[in-house]
Each structure stands twice: as C-alpha cells, then as structure tokens.
Write an enzyme that holds these catalytic residues in place. Structure first.
Site, mmCIF file in Angstrom:
data_model
loop_
_atom_site.group_PDB
_atom_site.id
_atom_site.type_symbol
_atom_site.label_atom_id
_atom_site.label_comp_id
_atom_site.label_asym_id
_atom_site.label_seq_id
_atom_site.Cartn_x
_atom_site.Cartn_y
_atom_site.Cartn_z
ATOM 1 N N LEU A 304 0.866 -1.003 -0.035
ATOM 2 C CA LEU A 304 0.065 0.062 0.003
ATOM 3 C C LEU A 304 0.737 1.213 -0.079
ATOM 4 O O LEU A 304 0.702 2.145 -0.849
ATOM 5 C CB LEU A 304 -0.929 -0.104 1.151
ATOM 6 C CG LEU A 304 -1.799 1.321 1.568
ATOM 7 C CD1 LEU A 304 -2.746 1.779 0.427
ATOM 8 C CD2 LEU A 304 -2.680 0.996 2.846
ATOM 9 N N GLN A 307 2.471 1.881 -3.492
ATOM 10 C CA GLN A 307 1.504 2.525 -4.454
ATOM 11 C C GLN A 307 1.314 4.000 -4.239
ATOM 12 O O GLN A 307 1.210 4.721 -5.058
ATOM 13 C CB GLN A 307 0.235 1.767 -4.205
ATOM 14 C CG GLN A 307 -1.066 2.349 -4.929
ATOM 15 C CD GLN A 307 -0.836 2.668 -6.376
ATOM 16 O OE1 GLN A 307 -0.213 1.819 -7.108
ATOM 17 N NE2 GLN A 307 -1.536 3.527 -6.880
ATOM 18 N N GLU A 308 1.374 4.112 -2.742
ATOM 19 C CA GLU A 308 1.184 5.785 -2.425
ATOM 20 C C GLU A 308 2.242 6.469 -2.929
ATOM 21 O O GLU A 308 2.111 7.682 -3.150
ATOM 22 C CB GLU A 308 0.538 5.692 -1.121
ATOM 23 C CG GLU A 308 -0.730 5.033 -0.848
ATOM 24 C CD GLU A 308 -1.709 6.043 -1.280
ATOM 25 O OE1 GLU A 308 -1.697 7.069 -1.658
ATOM 26 O OE2 GLU A 308 -2.849 5.487 -0.775
ATOM 27 N N SER A 309 3.517 6.055 -2.353
ATOM 28 C CA SER A 309 4.562 7.014 -2.433
ATOM 29 C C SER A 309 5.818 6.418 -3.174
ATOM 30 O O SER A 309 6.818 7.264 -2.931
ATOM 31 C CB SER A 309 4.879 7.346 -1.130
ATOM 32 O OG SER A 309 5.266 6.421 -0.363
ATOM 33 N N TYR A 434 -6.214 0.964 -8.418
ATOM 34 C CA TYR A 434 -5.436 0.844 -7.363
ATOM 35 C C TYR A 434 -5.035 -0.412 -6.848
ATOM 36 O O TYR A 434 -4.146 -0.764 -6.320
ATOM 37 C CB TYR A 434 -6.124 1.861 -6.492
ATOM 38 C CG TYR A 434 -5.530 2.281 -5.207
ATOM 39 C CD1 TYR A 434 -4.726 3.295 -5.187
ATOM 40 C CD2 TYR A 434 -6.013 1.599 -3.875
ATOM 41 C CE1 TYR A 434 -4.031 3.627 -3.530
ATOM 42 C CE2 TYR A 434 -5.352 1.955 -2.694
ATOM 43 C CZ TYR A 434 -4.769 2.989 -2.632
ATOM 44 O OH TYR A 434 -4.133 3.207 -1.348
#
Length: 468
Positions: A304, A307-309, A434
């Site tokens: 997660l 994916q975010e950063s 996502y």
C-alpha cells in the site's frame, strides 16, 4: 490400496480388465465414495499449489480440486512432488487418484493416462534475458542458443519436434522446475528456457529482465490427468468442470490468481525490485510494528505504501496529501498523526486507517474480497464505496464480491448512475486500478522479503510461492 475398489456388481470377472491407453490390461477403478479421500499429486508453485501466510493451501489447482472434492463430499490428501517427472511417475504407479500440477494435455500423455478436464489456455513461450543479442525471433534463429527445460515436460517434447525439423536446434533437460530455470535465465546463467504463458505472467514480475522472445504454440490447454483405469473418475471430473458450479469455480480462480496482473510494465517492476533492496530495509521495522498494532499484514502495508509514495517518506502531491502513506491533513489529524513526513507516524496512521476501513465492512464479506474492498475504501472513501455497494445490489451484482465490485465502481463516474447516489460523482475507475497495482506489488514484495512475524496474519491470501 483399499480405496481402489473393483467394479464387480453385475460384471463377470473377465470384464474387470480393460485395455489401457498403452494397450495393456488395467483394472477399472471406481471413484471414492462420499467421506473417503481423494489423493492428488501436485507440485509447489504459484500457478499450481502453495501454502499461504496462514499455512493454508492455495493456488489455482488447489482451488479447482477443492471445489471438485466438496461437490463429491471427499477429503483431499495432497501429495506435493518436486517436478513434473515425479508427478507423472506417481500417476504411472497408481499412487494417486488425480494429478493437478499444471500439466499440458498432450497426445503422448493421453496414451499413458486418462485425460481429465482442461481448465486453462496457455501458450508455450521461449523466454530469454532481455539484453541477450541476438534475440531469437524466429524458430530458425533458435539454433546455437543454449536452451534448458525442465525434464519430462511438454517443453522437452516440443523442442524434440523442433530439433527434428530444424538444423542446429539443441536443448538439455534439467531437473530444476520451470520457475527455477526462469530465475536462472534472469541471472544470465542460462540463455533461454521454455515456459507456459501463465507461469511467465506470474514470474516475470519478480524478474523483469525476462523477455518473451517467441511464442512456440497456440491453443494448448492445461488440465488434469488420472491413472489409466480411472475412466469413471475422469468422466465425473469433466462433468463437474462443465457444470455451473465448476464454471463458477473457474471464473473465481481466474479472478483470484491471474486477472489482476495485467500488462507487463518493465520500468515499473524494475524500479520496484530495485527499491526493495534500497528503500524498504529501513522501513521494515515500522511496517512490522504497525502490523502488530493493527492486525493488518506488514507486507500488505508495504505494498500500500509503495503504491502511495514509492516508499518516499517526504512525498507530497499537488493536492496536499503527503508522506509515505499519502495521508490528507484531515485524516492525519483524526488519527493523531502530528507529522505526516515522519515514516513511523505515517505508517502507523495509515495502518490504523486501513484497519478501520477493513473493520467497518460487514463481517459476512470473505477474504480476500474484504481486504480489496478495504483498499478501495482507503483510496476512494467509505461513502463512495457504500454508494457502489448499493448500486451493485440494484444491478443484481454481489456487493461482497470484488469481482463484481470492480465492474460497478467505475459507474460512479458515469452520469447515468452517479446522480442517483448519495455522495455523487467519483473517479470510480481509480480504486479498481489501485487495488490491481497493490496486488501486483504485494506478490513481488511478499516473495522478496521474509515476513516471518506474519504467519498468523488475517488478510488476503494472494501469494506467489517462493521460487528455488
């Protein structure tokens, strides 16, 4: 074996013998009765059978066999073998009732065994390192290329045929599995190997320098095989696979293990594998601590965060979300995160936020769908997810099924639907992509890092079996 019972009801003894595929006489055997055990040979691989983080069996072949066994009230005894050759030997000896090991249906095998149902379309592919020059793009260009394939496989049979038809093509059979040979190609220890397209699809994410040089077949089918005398069991298996229940199992298997992988992205996967080595190690303790606190698996949290950063603790988006978990200011404040750019604080806050999304879903939603819906809620917001679940009900879809919800969520951007929802317009296609990307990242991260404290984890089961 006691479970092998001769058919004697009304048949004279002379009719108890039937000609096997090789012309020899073999005993005709009955399937197990309800409550008895079905012995199944398989091999350990991501595309067949493996143990998930809870040490529970999983994998495409496992799920299909489990459905078949449940339909007949059988227990399953899994016999995990090291190679295709060992699986075929177990069939030959009659040590198992069924082989479910990613076996290609071949005329040569049909002569030795009873063919069961098929379940997956594949293409045999020649796979080399992407920097190999010259890259063989035609069969004739395979001459003088070092090719190694797993012993007694369909690949060896294919190469024997090609070698007989084309000058200079040579190959060697190897005791290693196809997955291990692909790893050897990625390390440039071997020039090229052959593999089924589903195996390449799964393994290539871990070794992005693998390249499909050439498709060698079309229309191959993977399926089950049984000992020669198991005609009745083979027919029952074919009938089950063609039934509505069997077709539903096939569709669920495809969604669970393959559909989310999508198109291969060399640049993205090369960067991920590099960052696993460079950026992930200093963050591991934070993911493990957050997992211990929230019950969310550490590898899921790592996927997660990637994916975010891309594991950049100081990441900032144009819209003001920031940090390794890309928390909004309001979300951070609600979670008590004072500094979104502090990786320990941000990971802990993001883990608690995901756990909240997960806990607020109905208890009736099974895993791994529950985790995928929680991830979608993390991305799009709980209100929009509730809207999509209501839309699913109105459209006759299952709001507890991720396979159905990934079709419904994009309707939150469709003007025919979103005006009727409580929370209105949302880019509903985004959580679908996502979740797909996180599942891909999760497979690679889980296989690359030993997440030992996670064996009692409780979230999604998607895993790539460790190779080698």
């Amino acid at each position: 074996m006691s479970r092998f019972r001769l058919l004697i009801a009304l048949l004279p003894l002379a009719l108890l013998q039937a000609c096997g595929p090789d012309g020899a006489s073999v005993a005709t055997l009955e399937p197990p009765v309800p409550g008895e055990t079905l012995r199944v040979a398989t091999r350990n691989a991501a595309t067949t059978y493996y143990l998930d983080r809870r040490q529970a069996p999983a994998g495409p072949e496992h799920d299909l066999v489990a459905g078949f066994a449940e339909a007949n009230d059988w227990e399953v005894e899994w016999v995990t073998l090291g190679s295709t050759a060992e699986v075929l030997a177990a069939l030959e000896e009659g040590d198992v009732d069924l082989a479910a090991a990613g076996l290609t249906h071949l005329p040569s095998r049909d002569e030795r065994f009873r063919q069961g149902p098929s379940h997956t379309d594949v293409v045999e592919q020649l796979v080399c390192h992407r920097e190999r020059r010259p890259m063989p793009r035609e069969v004739e260009e395979m001459a003088d290329v070092e090719i190694r394939v797993t012993a007694d496989s369909s690949y060896a049979e294919r190469l024997e045929s090609l070698a007989n038809a084309h000058t200079g093509i040579a190959y060697a059979e190897d005791p290693r599995t196809t997955e291990m040979l692909l790893a050897a190609v990625a390390k440039r220890e071997v020039d090229c190997t052959l593999a089924d397209s589903n195996i390449v699809q799964v393994v290539r994410r871990h070794f992005p320098h693998l390249e499909v040089a050439l498709n060698l077949t079309r229309g191959d089918r993977l399926g089950w095989y049984l000992p020669a005398g198991h005609g009745a069991l083979a027919e029952r298996a074919r009938e089950w696979m063609a039934s509505p229940e069997g077709e539903a199992r096939l569709e669920t298997m495809q969604h669970r293990y393959y559909d989310y992988i999508g198109d291969f992205d060399f640049v993205d996967l090369r960067a991920l594998n590099r960052r696993i080595e460079e950026r992930l190690p200093p963050l591991l303790s934070h993911f493990l601590a957050a997992s211990e606190e929230t019950g969310m698996p550490a590898d899921l949290l790592a996927a997660l965060a990637y994916q975010e950063s891309h594991w950049d603790p100081r990441a900032v988006s144009p819209t003001g979300v920031r940090g390794i978990m890309m928390l909004t200011r309001n979300t951070a404040e609600s979670l008590g995160v004072a500094n979104r750019l502090d990786p320990a604080e941000a990971i802990d806050g993001g883990a608690r936020y995901l756990a909240d999304r997960h806990d607020r879903l109905p208890d009736t939603i099974p895993e791994p769908d529950r985790t995928y819906l929680a991830l979608a809620s993390y991305n799009i917001g709980r209100g929009h997810l509730l809207d999509a679940r209501q839309l699913a009900r109105e459209l006759g879809k299952n709001p507890d099924s991720w396979a159905d919800m990934r079709e419904v969520l994009p309707l939150k951007a469709d003007k025919r639907y979103y005006p009727q929802t409580r929370y209105g317009y949302a880019r509903g296609y985004e959580p679908v992509h996502y979740v797909q990307r996180i599942r891909n990242y999760l497979d690679v991260i889980s296989a690359a890092v030993e997440w030992l404290p996670l064996e009692s984890g409780d979230a999604g089961d998607e895993r790539v079996a460790r190779q080698g």
